[in-house]
Design a protein around this motif. Structure first.
Motif, PDB file in Angstrom:
ATOM      1  N   VAL A 141      -2.858   9.168  -3.806  1.00 34.04           N
ATOM      2  CA  VAL A 141      -1.496   9.678  -3.999  1.00 34.04           C
ATOM      3  C   VAL A 141      -0.811   8.949  -5.150  1.00 34.04           C
ATOM      4  O   VAL A 141      -0.113   9.569  -5.966  1.00 34.04           O
ATOM      5  N   ILE A 142      -0.980   7.640  -5.241  1.00 35.68           N
ATOM      6  CA  ILE A 142      -0.333   6.875  -6.309  1.00 35.68           C
ATOM      7  C   ILE A 142      -0.757   7.373  -7.677  1.00 35.68           C
ATOM      8  O   ILE A 142       0.078   7.702  -8.543  1.00 35.68           O
ATOM      9  N   PHE A 143      -2.061   7.474  -7.921  1.00 32.35           N
ATOM     10  CA  PHE A 143      -2.533   7.872  -9.242  1.00 32.35           C
ATOM     11  C   PHE A 143      -2.301   9.357  -9.501  1.00 32.35           C
ATOM     12  O   PHE A 143      -1.961   9.757 -10.630  1.00 32.35           O
ATOM     13  N   GLY A 144      -2.458  10.191  -8.469  1.00 29.61           N
ATOM     14  CA  GLY A 144      -2.228  11.622  -8.662  1.00 29.61           C
ATOM     15  C   GLY A 144      -0.774  11.944  -8.945  1.00 29.61           C
ATOM     16  O   GLY A 144      -0.451  12.694  -9.880  1.00 29.61           O
TER      17      GLY A 144
ATOM     18  N   GLY B  28       3.915  11.574 -15.499  1.00 21.34           N
ATOM     19  CA  GLY B  28       3.703  11.134 -16.873  1.00 21.34           C
ATOM     20  C   GLY B  28       3.157   9.735 -16.980  1.00 21.34           C
ATOM     21  O   GLY B  28       3.215   9.129 -18.055  1.00 21.34           O
ATOM     22  N   GLY B  29       2.639   9.202 -15.900  1.00 19.61           N
ATOM     23  CA  GLY B  29       2.074   7.866 -15.907  1.00 19.61           C
ATOM     24  C   GLY B  29       2.945   6.865 -15.175  1.00 19.61           C
ATOM     25  O   GLY B  29       4.143   7.099 -14.954  1.00 19.61           O
TER      26      GLY B  29
ATOM     27  N   THR C 235       5.523  -0.162  -2.728  1.00 18.36           N
ATOM     28  CA  THR C 235       6.669  -0.260  -3.640  1.00 18.36           C
ATOM     29  C   THR C 235       6.520   0.717  -4.797  1.00 18.36           C
ATOM     30  O   THR C 235       7.454   1.464  -5.141  1.00 18.36           O
ATOM     31  N   PHE C 236       5.343   0.743  -5.423  1.00 17.86           N
ATOM     32  CA  PHE C 236       5.091   1.679  -6.517  1.00 17.86           C
ATOM     33  C   PHE C 236       5.151   3.124  -6.030  1.00 17.86           C
ATOM     34  O   PHE C 236       5.608   4.012  -6.753  1.00 17.86           O
ATOM     35  N   LEU C 237       4.697   3.359  -4.814  1.00 18.87           N
ATOM     36  CA  LEU C 237       4.767   4.710  -4.265  1.00 18.87           C
ATOM     37  C   LEU C 237       6.213   5.166  -4.131  1.00 18.87           C
ATOM     38  O   LEU C 237       6.542   6.338  -4.375  1.00 18.87           O
ATOM     39  N   GLY C 238       7.109   4.237  -3.768  1.00 16.88           N
ATOM     40  CA  GLY C 238       8.527   4.578  -3.699  1.00 16.88           C
ATOM     41  C   GLY C 238       9.103   4.890  -5.067  1.00 16.88           C
ATOM     42  O   GLY C 238       9.880   5.857  -5.231  1.00 16.88           O
TER      43      GLY C 238
ATOM     44  N   MET D 290       6.430  15.648  -1.639  1.00 19.42           N
ATOM     45  CA  MET D 290       5.882  15.393  -2.965  1.00 19.42           C
ATOM     46  C   MET D 290       4.369  15.573  -2.972  1.00 19.42           C
ATOM     47  O   MET D 290       3.802  16.161  -3.908  1.00 19.42           O
ATOM     48  N   VAL D 291       3.702  15.090  -1.942  1.00 21.39           N
ATOM     49  CA  VAL D 291       2.250  15.203  -1.878  1.00 21.39           C
ATOM     50  C   VAL D 291       1.824  16.669  -1.840  1.00 21.39           C
ATOM     51  O   VAL D 291       0.883  17.079  -2.533  1.00 21.39           O
TER      52      VAL D 291
END
Length: 469
Positions: free
Chosen positions: A58-61, A67-68, A151-154, A182-183
Motif C-alpha cells: 500500500v505504501i509504495f502503490g 507522485g512519489g 507514519t508515512f502511510l498517514g 484510498m486503497v
C-alpha cells in the motif's frame, strides 16, 4: 481491535458494521476455542506476515499514485501535517511529546512486560535466552512498522485526499474509513489487491484478539479456578474452552461499545491507559519495594483501576475544549463547544480533560502510593524478612542515591530471617553459596555501617529451603 477492521470492511463493501463485528468476533473465538495456544501462535505468524506485506504494498502503490514519497511529504508539509513542535506542558493537550514518551511509554511497557497475551509467548520459548531474543527482536520490528511505516502511510493518505476530502463530501462517515477508501481507489485496476489489504487488516485484528482471548482464559483457569478445585485435566480443558467463548463474547460487546467512543486509535489507547497503570503498578512495587505485601498490591491495583475508570467516564461526559485537540486547518475561534451549548462545564471538567496519554502514569502513581500505604499498615515492614534478595532490584543502593538517609534505605533492602540453631544443625556449611545479590547487599551494609537493630546477615531460614541460593 474487532471494531477497526469492521469499519474498514463496511467502507469498501455492503457489509454493515454490525455484521462485520459479529463475523470477525465469532470466527476468532471459534478457532481460538478449538485450537488453543498452538493455533493462536501459528495463525499469528501467518497473519503477521500478510499484514507486513500489505503495508509495504500500500505504501509504495499509493505513493506512486500521488507522485512519489517526496511529493507526498511536500504536500504533508504544506498542509502542516508534519508537526513536531508539541512540547506543551498543559496535560489537557491530546498528543504531545510528554504524553507520548511518558504516558504511552508506560502503556507499551505494560503490554510487553505484564500482558498475558505477550508473556505467554515468552514462556513458550525453550530457554530464557530465546525469550530475550524474542523481546529484543520485537523492538526494531515495532519501530519500523509503527514508527515509520504507519507514519508515512498517514502522510500518503493525506496527500492523496489533500484536494478532495471524502469526509466533507460525505463519501465516508468516519475518519477511520479514509485509508480503506484510498486503497480501493488506488488499486481499482488491480483485482484482488484491495481484498488482500482488507485481509491484512483482518489478520492484524484476529491475531491480537485471539491472543487476548487465549491469555485471559489461561489466567482465569490457571490462577483463579484451578487452585480451588480438584478437577482433572479434561474437566479443566472444557472449562478453559467455556471461558474462551465467554471472553470472545465480551470482546464482541466491547467492539460495539467502541463505536460510541470516537476515533478507534483514541478509544484503544484510552482503554489501554485505564488498565496499564493499574497492572504495571504491582509489578513495579514488587521489583523495588521488599515490604510490599499481597494486601497492598491488590488494594493499589483496585484503587488505580477505579480511579482511571472514573477519569475515563468523566472525560467522555465532558469532552475537552476544541483548542486541546490539535485540529488542523480549522478555525475554532468562533466555535462553541457542544458541551457549552447544553450545560455549564464544572471545575472538575478541567481535570477530566487530561489527555488519555496521562491516564496510565496517573494510575500507576495511585497504585504505588496506595499499595505502599496499605502494605506498611498491614505489617509489610516485617514481611520483608521473608523476601529473597534475588527477587528485588536495589535502586536505592546505586551510588547516585547513596546520599539518601540510612534510616530510609534500610527498609528498601530485603533481609532473610536470622537462622535458628535448631533449624541448621544438620546443614553442611559447604553447601551454602552466597549469591551475587547477597554479596552486594552485605557490601552495602558493611560500607554504610550499622543500620540499627535490623542489621542482620542473610542466612537461610531452614535447611530444606535453599532454592533461592
Amino acid at each position: 481491535m474487532i471494531y477497526a477492521p469492521a469499519i474498514a470492511l463496511s467502507a469498501v463493501s455492503d457489509f454493515s458494521e454490525i455484521a462485520a463485528v459479529l463475523s470477525i468476533g465469532i470466527v476468532c473465538t471459534l478457532y481460538t476455542t478449538l485450537g488453543g495456544l498452538k493455533a493462536v501462535i501459528w495463525t499469528d505468524v501467518i497473519q503477521g506476515l500478510l499484514l507486513i506485506i500489505m503495508v509495504f504494498v500500500v505504501i509504495f502503490g499509493a505513493a506512486g499514485a500521488v507522485g512519489g514519497i517526496g511529493r507526498c511529504l511536500d504536500i504533508a508539509w504544506a498542509g502542516d501535517r508534519i508537526d513536531f513542535n508539541h512540547f506543551e506542558f498543559d496535560p489537557r493537550y491530546r498528543i504531545t511529546f510528554w504524553s507520548t514518551v511518558f504516558g504511552l511509554g508506560i502503556v507499551w511497557t505494560n503490554i510487553t512486560s505484564t500482558n498475558q497475551a505477550v508473556v505467554q509467548r515468552f514462556l513458550c520459548c525453550r530457554s530464557i535466552k530465546e525469550g530475550k531474543m524474542a523481546i529484543y527482536g520485537t523492538i526494531p520490528l515495532n519501530l519500523i512498522l509503527t514508527g515509520f511505516c504507519m507514519t508515512f502511510l498517514g502522510y500518503i493518505t493525506y496527500a492523496y485526499f489533500a484536494d478532495c476530502d471524502p469526509l466533507v463530501l460525505k463519501t465516508i462517515s468516519a475518519e477511520d474509513q479514509v485509508l480503506p477508501l484510498m486503497v480501493v481507489r488506488v488499486f481499482a485496476a488491480y483485482p484482488g489487491v484491495a481484498g488482500l489489504f482488507i485481509a491484512g487488516v483482518f489478520a492484524g485484528a484476529l491475531s491480537t484478539v485471539s491472543s487476548a482471548i487465549n491469555g485471559m482464559s489461561s489466567v482465569t483457569v490457571g490462577d483463579i479456578i484451578k487452585p480451588f478445585v480438584n478437577w482433572n485435566e479434561k474437566s479443566l480443558l472444557w472449562v478453559s474452552r467455556g471461558m474462551t467463548l465467554f471472553y470472545g463474547g465480551l470482546c464482541i460487546g466491547f467492539a460495539f461499545l467502541s463505536s460510541i467512543l470516537g476515533s478507534v486509535i483514541q478509544a484503544a489507547l484510552s482503554l489501554l491507559g485505564v488498565c496499564a497503570g493499574a497492572l504495571l503498578g504491582p509489578v513495579v512495587m514488587g521489583a523495588l519495594f521488599p515490604f510490599v505485601n499481597e494486601k497492598g498490591a491488590i488494594s493499589g491495583m483496585v484503587t488505580a483501576l477505579a480511579f482511571n475508570i472514573w477519569l475515563f467516564v468523566g472525560a467522555w461526559i465532558y469532552p475537552p475544549p476544541l483548542r486541546f485537540l490539535n485540529i488542523k486547518d480549522r478555525n475554532i475561534d468562533g466555535c462553541i463547544s457542544n458541551s457549552n451549548v447544553t450545560k455549564e462545564r464544572p471545575l472538575i471538567a478541567d481535570f477530566y480533560a487530561i489527555s488519555f496519554g496521562y491516564h496510565s502514569p496517573l494510575g500507576m502513581m495511585v497504585c504505588i502510593i496506595i499499595g505502599l500505604i496499605v502494605s506498611v499498615a498491614t505489617g509489610g515492614l516485617q514481611s520483608r524478612y521473608d523476601v529473597s534478595p534475588e527477587l528485588i532490584y536495589l535502586p536505592f543502593e546505586h551510588p547516585t542515591l547513596r546520599w539518601l538517609p540510612k534510616s530510609f534505605r534500610k527498609y528498601m533492602i530485603p533481609k532473610m530471617r536470622e537462622k535458628k540453631e535448631h533449624d541448621v544443625q544438620n546443614l553442611n556449611k559447604d553447601d551454602v553459596v552466597e549469591t551475587s545479590s547477597m554479596k552486594s547487599i552485605s557490601k552495602c551494609t558493611r560500607e554504610d555501617g550499622d543500620y540499627g537493630e535490623d542489621n542482620q546477615t542473610f542466612e537461610i531460614e531452614s535447611a530444606p529451603d535453599i532454592s533461592y541460593l
